[in-house]
Design an enzyme around this catalytic site. Structure first.
Site, PDB file in Angstrom:
ATOM      1  N   TYR A  32      60.853  15.727  60.520  1.00  0.00           N
ATOM      2  CA  TYR A  32      60.242  14.786  61.396  1.00  0.00           C
ATOM      3  C   TYR A  32      58.984  14.025  60.527  1.00  0.00           C
ATOM      4  O   TYR A  32      57.760  14.511  60.637  1.00  0.00           O
ATOM      5  CB  TYR A  32      59.571  15.394  62.568  1.00  0.00           C
ATOM      6  CG  TYR A  32      60.514  16.104  63.539  1.00  0.00           C
ATOM      7  CD1 TYR A  32      61.766  15.703  64.171  1.00  0.00           C
ATOM      8  CD2 TYR A  32      60.412  17.567  63.634  1.00  0.00           C
ATOM      9  CE1 TYR A  32      62.765  16.303  64.708  1.00  0.00           C
ATOM     10  CE2 TYR A  32      61.328  18.065  64.451  1.00  0.00           C
ATOM     11  CZ  TYR A  32      62.259  17.507  64.895  1.00  0.00           C
ATOM     12  OH  TYR A  32      63.263  18.095  65.601  1.00  0.00           O
ATOM     13  N   TRP A  38      53.626  13.398  71.468  1.00  0.00           N
ATOM     14  CA  TRP A  38      53.053  14.703  72.282  1.00  0.00           C
ATOM     15  C   TRP A  38      52.817  15.843  71.194  1.00  0.00           C
ATOM     16  O   TRP A  38      51.977  16.699  71.223  1.00  0.00           O
ATOM     17  CB  TRP A  38      53.724  15.273  73.310  1.00  0.00           C
ATOM     18  CG  TRP A  38      54.987  15.949  73.236  1.00  0.00           C
ATOM     19  CD1 TRP A  38      55.882  15.922  72.082  1.00  0.00           C
ATOM     20  CD2 TRP A  38      55.547  17.213  74.099  1.00  0.00           C
ATOM     21  NE1 TRP A  38      56.964  16.732  72.499  1.00  0.00           N
ATOM     22  CE2 TRP A  38      56.981  17.568  73.453  1.00  0.00           C
ATOM     23  CE3 TRP A  38      55.223  17.486  75.388  1.00  0.00           C
ATOM     24  CZ2 TRP A  38      57.541  18.425  74.231  1.00  0.00           C
ATOM     25  CZ3 TRP A  38      55.774  18.559  75.761  1.00  0.00           C
ATOM     26  CH2 TRP A  38      57.181  19.058  75.382  1.00  0.00           C
ATOM     27  N   ASP A  39      53.388  15.483  70.052  1.00  0.00           N
ATOM     28  CA  ASP A  39      53.084  16.581  68.795  1.00  0.00           C
ATOM     29  C   ASP A  39      51.725  16.485  68.587  1.00  0.00           C
ATOM     30  O   ASP A  39      50.906  17.242  68.408  1.00  0.00           O
ATOM     31  CB  ASP A  39      54.146  16.210  67.782  1.00  0.00           C
ATOM     32  CG  ASP A  39      55.452  16.706  67.908  1.00  0.00           C
ATOM     33  OD1 ASP A  39      56.119  15.995  68.824  1.00  0.00           O
ATOM     34  OD2 ASP A  39      55.944  17.514  67.495  1.00  0.00           O
ATOM     35  N   ASP A 173      64.842  17.485  74.657  1.00  0.00           N
ATOM     36  CA  ASP A 173      65.864  16.511  74.282  1.00  0.00           C
ATOM     37  C   ASP A 173      67.368  16.931  74.761  1.00  0.00           C
ATOM     38  O   ASP A 173      68.129  16.081  75.620  1.00  0.00           O
ATOM     39  CB  ASP A 173      66.039  16.264  72.661  1.00  0.00           C
ATOM     40  CG  ASP A 173      64.735  15.977  72.071  1.00  0.00           C
ATOM     41  OD1 ASP A 173      63.777  15.819  72.781  1.00  0.00           O
ATOM     42  OD2 ASP A 173      64.683  15.382  71.024  1.00  0.00           O
ATOM     43  N   TYR A 366      68.536  24.805  70.053  1.00  0.00           N
ATOM     44  CA  TYR A 366      67.245  23.890  70.435  1.00  0.00           C
ATOM     45  C   TYR A 366      66.778  24.081  71.624  1.00  0.00           C
ATOM     46  O   TYR A 366      66.309  25.322  72.063  1.00  0.00           O
ATOM     47  CB  TYR A 366      67.913  22.428  70.161  1.00  0.00           C
ATOM     48  CG  TYR A 366      66.850  21.199  69.790  1.00  0.00           C
ATOM     49  CD1 TYR A 366      66.091  21.536  68.933  1.00  0.00           C
ATOM     50  CD2 TYR A 366      67.248  20.119  70.264  1.00  0.00           C
ATOM     51  CE1 TYR A 366      65.070  20.403  68.446  1.00  0.00           C
ATOM     52  CE2 TYR A 366      66.528  19.025  69.813  1.00  0.00           C
ATOM     53  CZ  TYR A 366      65.524  19.450  68.917  1.00  0.00           C
ATOM     54  OH  TYR A 366      64.873  18.255  68.494  1.00  0.00           O
ATOM     55  N   TRP A 367      66.706  23.007  72.816  1.00  0.00           N
ATOM     56  CA  TRP A 367      66.328  23.330  73.909  1.00  0.00           C
ATOM     57  C   TRP A 367      67.380  24.002  74.948  1.00  0.00           C
ATOM     58  O   TRP A 367      67.034  23.770  76.085  1.00  0.00           O
ATOM     59  CB  TRP A 367      65.576  22.031  74.558  1.00  0.00           C
ATOM     60  CG  TRP A 367      64.584  21.311  73.749  1.00  0.00           C
ATOM     61  CD1 TRP A 367      64.751  20.465  72.504  1.00  0.00           C
ATOM     62  CD2 TRP A 367      63.421  21.707  73.789  1.00  0.00           C
ATOM     63  NE1 TRP A 367      63.471  20.235  72.093  1.00  0.00           N
ATOM     64  CE2 TRP A 367      62.670  20.955  72.584  1.00  0.00           C
ATOM     65  CE3 TRP A 367      62.528  22.471  74.476  1.00  0.00           C
ATOM     66  CZ2 TRP A 367      61.286  21.008  72.354  1.00  0.00           C
ATOM     67  CZ3 TRP A 367      61.319  22.739  74.396  1.00  0.00           C
ATOM     68  CH2 TRP A 367      60.498  21.790  73.329  1.00  0.00           C
ATOM     69  N   GLU A 410      60.106  25.933  64.361  1.00  0.00           N
ATOM     70  CA  GLU A 410      59.796  24.965  65.321  1.00  0.00           C
ATOM     71  C   GLU A 410      60.359  25.699  66.614  1.00  0.00           C
ATOM     72  O   GLU A 410      59.898  25.603  67.590  1.00  0.00           O
ATOM     73  CB  GLU A 410      61.126  24.041  64.986  1.00  0.00           C
ATOM     74  CG  GLU A 410      61.108  22.809  65.949  1.00  0.00           C
ATOM     75  CD  GLU A 410      62.073  21.892  65.476  1.00  0.00           C
ATOM     76  OE1 GLU A 410      62.796  22.092  64.574  1.00  0.00           O
ATOM     77  OE2 GLU A 410      62.233  20.485  66.120  1.00  0.00           O
TER      78      GLU A 410
HETATM   79  C1  2M8 Z   1      62.243  16.561  68.724  1.00  0.00           C
HETATM   80  O1  2M8 Z   1      62.831  15.434  69.329  1.00  0.00           O
HETATM   81  C2  2M8 Z   1      63.140  14.327  68.367  1.00  0.00           C
HETATM   82  C3  2M8 Z   1      63.085  13.027  68.948  1.00  0.00           C
HETATM   83  O2  2M8 Z   1      61.918  12.777  69.775  1.00  0.00           O
HETATM   84  C4  2M8 Z   1      64.401  14.689  67.643  1.00  0.00           C
HETATM   85  O3  2M8 Z   1      65.144  15.646  67.860  1.00  0.00           O
HETATM   86  O4  2M8 Z   1      64.843  13.953  66.540  1.00  0.00           O
HETATM   87  C5  2M8 Z   1      61.881  17.335  70.136  1.00  0.00           C
HETATM   88  O5  2M8 Z   1      61.737  18.686  69.974  1.00  0.00           O
HETATM   89  C6  2M8 Z   1      60.493  16.654  70.543  1.00  0.00           C
HETATM   90  O6  2M8 Z   1      59.953  17.331  71.868  1.00  0.00           O
HETATM   91  C7  2M8 Z   1      59.426  16.693  69.473  1.00  0.00           C
HETATM   92  O7  2M8 Z   1      58.380  15.943  69.842  1.00  0.00           O
HETATM   93  C8  2M8 Z   1      60.161  16.117  68.283  1.00  0.00           C
HETATM   94  C9  2M8 Z   1      59.201  16.101  66.970  1.00  0.00           C
HETATM   95  O8  2M8 Z   1      58.733  17.487  66.784  1.00  0.00           O
HETATM   96  O9  2M8 Z   1      61.145  16.705  67.954  1.00  0.00           O
END
Ligand code: 2M8
Length: 725
Positions: A32, A38-39, A173, A366-367, A410
Site C-alpha cells: 500500500y 482510516w490507516d 474488504d 484477510y478479513w 498486517e
Molecule cells: C486494505 O484495503 C485496500 C483497499 O482499501 C486493499 O486491499 O487494497 C484493507 O485492509 C483496508 O482496511 C486498509 O485500509 C487498506 C490499507 O491498509 O488495505
C-alpha cells in the site's frame, strides 16, 4: 517502562519512520504505497504518544485531499509512487466529479471516519495542550464537513445510519458479510473494464487475499461510480451494494462523541455532533440488533433485511456505547464463546474476525478469519466502556503479544498467530505503541492515588473487630466460615470471568453474615484444622476473602495499589494473633520465607504463629491466591476435598494463557513476574521451566523449552494490578 516493551516500541517507531513519506505514512512499504484514510487516523493516534507534530501533519495532509462536498477519500495517491497498486487515479477518474480536489489524486470512495477520535487523542496526549488549540480550530470544521457529508449523502431516509456503497469503504474488504450482496451483482465480463490486480505481486499467496470474483465486483462498482460522475443520487439509484454496516456506523457514532468534546475545548457549540451521536447510537441499537444471533449485523438496503453473518464488526457498537446494558451482556457472552476464541484453550488468539465455528471461517484469508489489531483495539475500548475490564485487559495483552511473537504484520493467523499480508504494517505498529502507553498510564495513575491515599490510611486495620457473633459454636466456625465464603462465591463471584461484583456483595446478606463469622475468628484456634488439604483450603480461602473484605472496606476503586501496603495493613485477628494477607501468604502458605521485597521473614524466632506454617510449599498456590491476572480464575472457592484438582486447573489455565509466551524464533520465553518473585518456591530457574513444560499444551513450545533449556532467555512480563471488578 518495562525493558521488553521498550525494545518493541523502538521497533514500532522504526517501522513508522520508514513508512513515513515526508507528509504522511504509507500503510505498508510496498503493498500500500499511498496514504489511506482510516490507516492515517490510527497511525496519527499511535504517533500522538511521541511525535505530536507528525501526528498533526498526518491528519492535515489527509484533509488537504478532502472533497468539496466533505467526502474524505479512501486513498490519497502519492504521484511519485504510482505504478504499483490497483486501482490508481487513471482508473478512478475522479476528475469527473465537480467535488474532487483539483490538485490532489484521490480515489472516489470513503472509509470509516476514525479521524475525530484520533484528533482528540492527539490533544489528550500532547505535552502542551494549549499549543494544540490552533490545530483543533483548523481541523474541527473539516471534521464536521466530513460527518455532514455522511449524514447528507449516505442517509437518505434520515435514520441516523450511514450506508457504504463499496466493500473497500468498510475497511474490512472481503468480510463474509459482503458475500450475499456481492453475489447479487451479475458480472458480464465483456463489459467489465479490463484491469490487472497488483496486490498479488506483493502478497504471493492468493489464499490470503480477496478472490478474483470479489475483485470483479470491486471493479464493477468503481466503474458504476465513475459512469455516474460520482453523483450520489445517480449512484444510489443503480448501486446494488448499499449497506448499513455496524462497524462504520459505530466508528461514526464514537467519532461524534469526540467531536462533542473537541467542540467544548475550542468553545464551539457541541449540539450538532451531540445530536448525531444520539441519533446514530439509537439507530444502531434498534435497527442493527439481531436478537437470535446475540450480535449486531449489517443491514442490506436493497432487501431491507439484516445480513445474518456474524463477524467481529458486530461487537463494535460497544465501542460507540450504542448497545443497551442487556445487549452488551449478550454480546459479551457471545464474545466469550468458542466462536471467538473466548475459552482460552491455548489454541487460538482473541479475537478472530469471523466466527471460528462457521464452515467458511478461514484462518489465513484477510478479513475472513485472522486477527486484526485495529478491530481488537476498538473492541477492547468498548469492553472497558461497559465495565468488562478484565476481558478488555486480557485482549490487550493478547494483542501485545502478537507483534512481539510474530512481527508487525498486517493480520495474524487466529490459531497459531503466524503473521500474514504485509510485514512492517503501520497501524499494527501505531496501535502497539498506543496499547503499551495505555498500560503504563494506568500504572502511573495508581502511583498518584497511592500517594493520596497514604495520608488517609495510617496504621494497622483489623477488619474483624465487631462484637456481633455467629450462632455456630467455635468448633464449627471453620466450616461455617468456609460455607459463607462459598455462598458469596455462588452469588457474587463470576469464576469463569474471574470477576467479583463488589457493589452488590457489599450490601448483601451473605457478606454481612461473613463479617459476623469473621468476628468469631478471634476465638478460633487454627489447631482445629486437620490435614494438609483442609489447612491449605482454609488459608487460601481466607486470604482471598480478606482481600475482598479489604477492597470493600477501603472502598478501593481500581487497584489495590490505591492503598499503600494494602497486603500488610488489613488484618484479621485469629485467636490472640493478627494475620495480614502477607502473613498468610508468606508466613503460612509459603513456609515463612522472606518475601523478595522485605528484609525479614514474616514470623521471627519465637513467634507463636510459626505453629501453623505449612510445609512443603505447594507452588500452585500462586495461581490460586487472588492475583488479578486473567487466565487462572483469579478468585474461586477452594474445596478441601477437591483442592488438588482445583490447583491443577488453576496452574494449567495460567500457564496456557498469555502469562507465558514461548518465542522459539527469538530463543526466549516471556513469563509472568510471579515466577520471578517466587522463583525459590518452584525450585529455581530450571525447575520453573520443568513446571511450565508439565502444564503446557502446545507440543512445539514444550519441545523448544526442553531442547533449549540451558540456553533460552527468560524475560518477565508486566504484572497487571487492576482490580478484578
Ligand atoms: C486494505 O484495503 C485496500 C483497499 O482499501 C486493499 O486491499 O487494497 C484493507 O485492509 C483496508 O482496511 C486498509 O485500509 C487498506 C490499507 O491498509 O488495505
Amino acid at each position: 517502562m518495562s525493558r521488553i516493551f521498550a525494545d518493541y516500541i523502538d521497533k514500532a517507531r522504526q517501522i513508522l519512520a520508514s513508512n513515513w513519506s515526508g507528509k504522511s505514512t504509507k500503510p505498508a512499504p510496498s503493498l500500500y504505497p499511498h496514504q489511506w484514510n482510516w490507516d492515517s487516523g490510527l497511525i496519527a493516534l499511535g504517533k500522538s504518544h511521541y511525535n505530536t507534530a507528525q501526528a498533526i501533519l498526518e491528519i492535515e495532509t489527509l484533509f488537504e485531499a478532502q472533497w468539496a462536498n466533505g467526502m474524505l477519500p479512501q486513498i490519497v495517491f502519492d504521484p511519485k509512487a504510482l505504478g504499483h497498486y490497483f486501482p490508481e487515479p487513471d482508473f478512478w477518474q475522479t476528475k469527473r466529479s465537480p467535488h474532487a480536489p483539483k490538485n490532489k489524486l484521490t480515489s472516489g470512495i470513503t472509509m470509516p471516519p476514525v479521524h475525530a477520535i484520533a484528533v482528540e487523542e492527539i490533544y489528550q496526549n500532547a505535552r502542551q495542550q494549549r499549543r494544540i488549540h490552533t490545530f483543533l480550530k483548523r481541523i474541527y470544521p473539516k471534521l464536521i464537513a466530513l460527518h455532514e457529508y455522511l449524514y447528507r449523502e449516505r442517509d437518505p431516509e434520515k435514520e441516523g445510519l450511514i450506508y457504504i456503497r463499496h466493500p473497500w469503504e468498510s475497511g474490512i474488504d472481503n468480510s463474509p458479510t459482503w458475500d450475499i450482496p456481492l453475489k447479487r451483482i451479475k458480472i458480464d465480463k465483456s463489459s467489465l473494464p479490463k484491469y490487472k490486480r497488483m496486490d498479488l505481486e506483493h502478497v504471493t499467496d492468493p489464499n490470503m487475499r480477496p478472490s478474483d470474483a470479489d475483485y470483479d465486483r470491486y471493479v464493477y462498482l468503481v466503474d458504476l461510480f465513475r459512469r455516474c460522475d460520482y453523483d450520489e443520487a445517480c449512484i444510489r439509484k443503480s448501486c446494488e451494494f448499499l449497506i448499513q454496516d455496524p462497524l462504520f456506523n459505530s466508528i461514526l457514532s464514537r467519532a461524534n462523541e469526540s467531536l462533542v468534546r473537541i467542540a467544548k475545548i475550542i468553545g464551539e457549540s457541541p449540539n450538532l455532533p451531540q445530536s448525531w451521536a444520539e441519533k446514530t447510537s439509537t439507530a444502531i441499537q434498534k435497527k442493527l440488533w439481531h436478537e437470535e444471533h446475540s450480535i449486531f449485523d449489517a443491514c442490506d438496503l436493497i432487501t431491507g433485511e439484516l445480513i445474518e453473518i456474524d463477524t467481529a464488526a458486530g461487537f463494535l457498537p460497544l465501542f460507540a456505547g450504542a448497545a443497551t446494558r442487556e445487549q452488551a451482556q449478550t454480546v459479551y457472552e457471545r464474545l466469550n464463546s468458542a466462536s471467538f476464541c473466548g475459552l482460552h484453550q491455548g489454541n487460538c488468539f482473541t479475537i478472530p474476525n469471523y466466527d471460528t465455528q462457521k464452515e467458511d471461517f478461514d484462518r489465513l484469508n484477510y478479513w475472513r478469519g485472522p486477527v486484526w489489531i485495529n478491530i481488537n483495539w476498538m473492541l477492547a475500548h468498548g469492553l472497558k466502556r461497559y465495565g468488562y475490564t478484565l476481558k478488555a485487559d486480557s485482549m490487550r495483552k493478547d494483542l501485545l503479544q502478537l507483534p512481539i511473537r510474530f512481527g508487525f504484520h498486517e493480520y495474524f493467523d487466529s490459531f497459531d498467530g503466524t503473521g500474514y499480508g504485509s510485514d512492517n504494517f503501520s497501524w499494527t505498529a501505531a496501535l502497539f505503541i498506543d496499547l503499551v502507553e495505555e498500560f503504563y498510564k494506568s500504572e502511573e495513575t495508581g502511583f498518584d492515588i497511592k500517594k493520596t491515599v497514604k495520608k488517609l490510611f495510617p496504621g494497622r486495620l483489623v477488619l474483624n473487630s465487631g462484637q456481633e457473633m455467629p450462632d455456630a459454636p467455635p468448633e464449627k466456625l471453620g466450616a461455617e466460615l468456609m460455607k459463607t465464603i462459598r455462598s458469596m462465591r455462588d452469588h457474587y463471584y463470576d469464576t469463569k470471568r474471574g470477576l467479583v461484583d463488589y457493589e452488590r456483595l457489599r450490601e448483601s446478606p451473605e457478606f454481612q453474615n461473613y463479617r459476623i463469622c469473621t468476628n468469631a475468628l478471634k476465638e478460633f484456634n487454627p489447631n482445629r484444622l486437620k490435614g494438609r488439604k483442609e489447612k491449605l483450603a482454609f488459608w487460601i480461602n481466607l486470604y482471598n476473602t480478606i482481600v475482598v473484605d479489604g477492597i470493600i472496606t477501603l472502598k478501593i476503586n481500581n487497584s489495590v495499589k490505591e492503598a499503600p501496603e494494602f497486603f500488610r495493613k488489613i488484618n484479621y485477628q485469629i485467636g490472640d494473633y493478627f494475620f495480614s494477607p502477607d502473613e498468610i501468604e508468606h508466613g503460612i502458605l509459603r513456609g515463612n520465607v522472606r518475601p523478595y521485597f522485605r528484609l525479614a521473614r514474616p514470623f521471627g524466632p519465637g513467634d507463636p504463629r510459626r505453629a501453623w506454617i505449612l510445609k512443603p510449599i505447594d507452588p500452585r498456590i500462586h495461581f490460586a491466591l487472588v492475583c488479578g491476572s486473567r487466565s487462572c480464575p483469579p478468585i474461586n472457592y477452594y474445596d478441601f476435598e477437591k483442592i488438588d484438582q482445583q490447583l491443577e486447573e488453576a496452574a494449567s489455565s495460567f500457564i496456557n494463557s498469555s502469562e507465558v509466551l514461548v518465542l522459539p524464533e527469538e530463543g526466549k520465553i516471556l513469563i509472568s513476574e510471579i515466577f520471578r518473585w517466587y522463583e525459590e518456591d518452584f525450585g529455581g530457574r530450571n525447575a520453573i521451566l520443568d513446571f511450565i513444560v508439565d502444564y503446557l499444551v502446545d507440543d512445539k513450545a514444550k519441545d523448544f523449552i526442553r531442547r533449549e533449556n540451558e540456553r533460552l532467555r527468560i524475560e518477565y512480563l508486566h504484572y497487571d494490578w487492576n482490580l478484578n471488578r
